[in-house]
Enzyme design. Structure first.
Site, PDB file in Angstrom:
ATOM      1  CB  VAL A   1      -0.950   0.007   1.222  1.00  0.00           C
ATOM      2  CG1 VAL A   1      -1.664   1.346   1.328  1.00  0.00           C
ATOM      3  CG2 VAL A   1      -1.959  -1.126   1.118  1.00  0.00           C
TER       4      VAL A   1
ATOM      5  CG  ASP B   1       9.483  -0.524   5.449  1.00  0.00           C
ATOM      6  OD1 ASP B   1       8.309  -0.578   5.029  1.00  0.00           O
ATOM      7  OD2 ASP B   1       9.994  -1.409   6.165  1.00  0.00           O
TER       8      ASP B   1
ATOM      9  CB  THR C   1      -3.978  -3.018  11.290  1.00  0.00           C
ATOM     10  OG1 THR C   1      -4.715  -2.865  10.072  1.00  0.00           O
ATOM     11  CG2 THR C   1      -3.428  -1.682  11.709  1.00  0.00           C
TER      12      THR C   1
ATOM     13  CB  THR D   1      -7.740  -1.388   7.938  1.00  0.00           C
ATOM     14  OG1 THR D   1      -7.584  -1.119   6.546  1.00  0.00           O
ATOM     15  CG2 THR D   1      -9.193  -1.720   8.232  1.00  0.00           C
TER      16      THR D   1
ATOM     17  CB  CYS E   1      -7.903  -6.284   3.275  1.00  0.00           C
ATOM     18  SG  CYS E   1      -6.621  -5.047   3.019  1.00  0.00           S
TER      19      CYS E   1
ATOM     20  NE  ARG F   1       1.058  -8.682   3.929  1.00  0.00           N
ATOM     21  CZ  ARG F   1       0.766  -7.370   3.903  1.00  0.00           C
ATOM     22  NH1 ARG F   1       0.897  -6.654   5.001  1.00  0.00           N
ATOM     23  NH2 ARG F   1       0.347  -6.813   2.783  1.00  0.00           N
TER      24      ARG F   1
END
Length: 459
Positions: free
Chosen positions: A22, A40, A90, A125, A265, A336
């Site tokens: 993202v 990062d 998250t 999120t 997500c 992930r």
């Protein structure tokens, strides 16, 4: 001159904190118009970007080579920016409660380097309240600055769809919010620099947080319904894909299909909403029911594969199965929270040997997360079952007649025989219906597969 004007005139810079699937595309998009610092904590990732390599495959190596983003893992460089965007993952913990560790850590890092007059926008999120109730106090503590006086905060939920080259930052309406009207206007104008289709101004930060978390919860519930339909129709020996094609002719039928729901997500965000709801004394019924169905689909696929193997008179303990695709979605290297791993683990519980083939998956992450080394297609021989789990473009050129050579029975099949079978619509007796082909997303034509003699199954 306000902060937006200073950014446009390059008197001030913006920073992106978190350069994953993202954050990195956002940084690259902004860098075409303004000065951007890309931060990062992963030194290896930063080195790849500096070398012009895109490990996410979101924008491509050529774009990374030519971008003006100042890639760095030196947090002190964040002091050179006044507008900060936090875009870190998250995830959820093993008990399926929110894991805010990444966003808290990123907020601490930023707080240590926050300067007066800054605006911080969170994109991660979260459930409603996290930005103002958790992140703001961290920023104040680490920076020694006062919220609303020395720095302002906004929230703009990320909507980038990894692996999707059509729906990008520039082409998706961006929801933006700010702690006050002045902040909202600046945040909106900054994002309008790169978002061609414009922004939507949410009335508060909590509204923007809630809007994001329900987007994926809604999609999760719809897919769960399709997965439940698939389970029901399979028991009835009715093809789910055929049913959905027929129902889809109605103008208001929602176009969803069954499948494994993973990733960072859809398979995660609903738990953020239900966690907050429970804190408020409400226990979700629909959302968690949908989550349970989707969480159990890996086991369902594995059990269905085992049943097919039994019907094909295969010895289960010691059987060999090849799985094509292990990422959480097609054409994306991200592994992930992939639910394909649930299929693998369940099959291995039966004593089945599993080979994984995925030229797209990030090999380092695959090993680090799951201790899986992918095989090549050439290594897929002598299989009892073949599962196509993720429809990568790389798999689209594979023909049904080629798959036969991956099975134990392949020594008895030649291409001429296959062609004759296909031409005459006669079942191949030499295959004896013992080649179990699991096609989760319906990549292949079911009738053709059955004509060729495959023991075929799909969701």
């Amino acid at each position: 001159m306000n902060l937006y004007e200073k950014i446009v005139s390059r008197e001030e810079k913006i920073s992106l904190i978190g350069l994953g699937y993202v954050g990195m595309p956002i940084a690259v998009a902004f860098a075409k118009k303004i000065d951007v610092i890309g931060f990062d904590v992963n030194k290896e990732k930063i080195e790849l970007y500096k070398q012009g390599i895109d490990p996410t495959k979101e924008v491509g190596n050529e774009v990374i080579k030519n971008t003006t983003v100042d890639f760095t893992c030196d947090e002190a460089k964040l002091r050179d920016a006044k507008f900060h965007i936090v875009a870190v993952p998250t995830p959820v913990k093993a008990d399926r409660t929110p894991d805010l560790t990444p966003v808290k850590s990123a907020t601490k890092t930023l707080g240590r380097n926050l300067t007066k007059g800054s605006i911080v926008v969170f994109e991660s999120t979260v459930y409603p309240g996290v930005t103002e109730e958790i992140c703001v106090p961290i920023l104040e503590k680490e920076s020694g600055l006062k919220y609303g006086v020395d720095f302002k905060v906004g929230y703009s939920p990320e909507r980038i769809n990894p692996g999707d080259q059509e729906h990008r930052l520039e082409t998706i309406i961006k929801v933006v919010s700010g702690m006050d009207e002045v902040t909202l206007e600046i945040v909106a104008k900054v994002y309008e620099i790169v978002v061609d289709v414009g922004v939507f101004k949410a009335e508060s930060i909590k509204v923007a947080e809630a809007a994001k978390v329900i987007e994926n919860a809604q999609r999760d519930i719809n897919i769960a319904f399709m997965n439940e339909l698939s389970i029901i129709f399979n028991k009835m020996d009715v093809d789910t894909k055929a049913v959905l094609e027929a129902a889809g002719t109605k103008w208001n039928f929602l176009n969803f299909s069954p499948g494994l729901v993973g990733g960072h997500c859809i398979g995660v965000d609903p738990y953020y909403l239900t966690y907050k709801a429970e804190q408020e004394g409400y226990y979700s019924q629909i959302i968690l029911s949908g989550r349970k169905i989707n969480d159990d689909m890996g086991k369902y696929v594995a059990e269905s594969t085992v049943k097919k193997l039994i019907k094909a008179k295969k010895q289960i303990n010691g059987a060999r199965v090849a799985i094509f695709g292990v990422t959480f979605k097609e054409n994306c290297p991200d592994v992930r929270n992939t639910k394909v791993v649930d299929v693998i683990k369940e099959l291995e519980e039966y004593g089945i040997e599993v080979k994984v083939i995925d030229p797209v998956a990030d090999k380092e992450d695959l090993w680090h997360e799951y201790k899986i080394h992918p095989s090549t297609i050439d290594e897929v021989q002598g299989m009892d079952a073949v599962i196509f789990a993720v429809p990568h473009e790389e798999f689209k050129d594979i023909e049904l007649k080629e798959i036969i050579n991956m099975f134990k029975t392949s020594e008895y099949i030649d291409s001429k025989a296959i062609s004759e079978v296909s031409a005459t619509n006669e079942l191949s007796s030499s295959m004896d219906n013992d080649c179990v082909l699991i096609d989760l997303k319906g990549m292949f034509d079911r009738k053709e597969a059955e004509i060729l003699g495959y023991n075929y199954w799909r969701l």
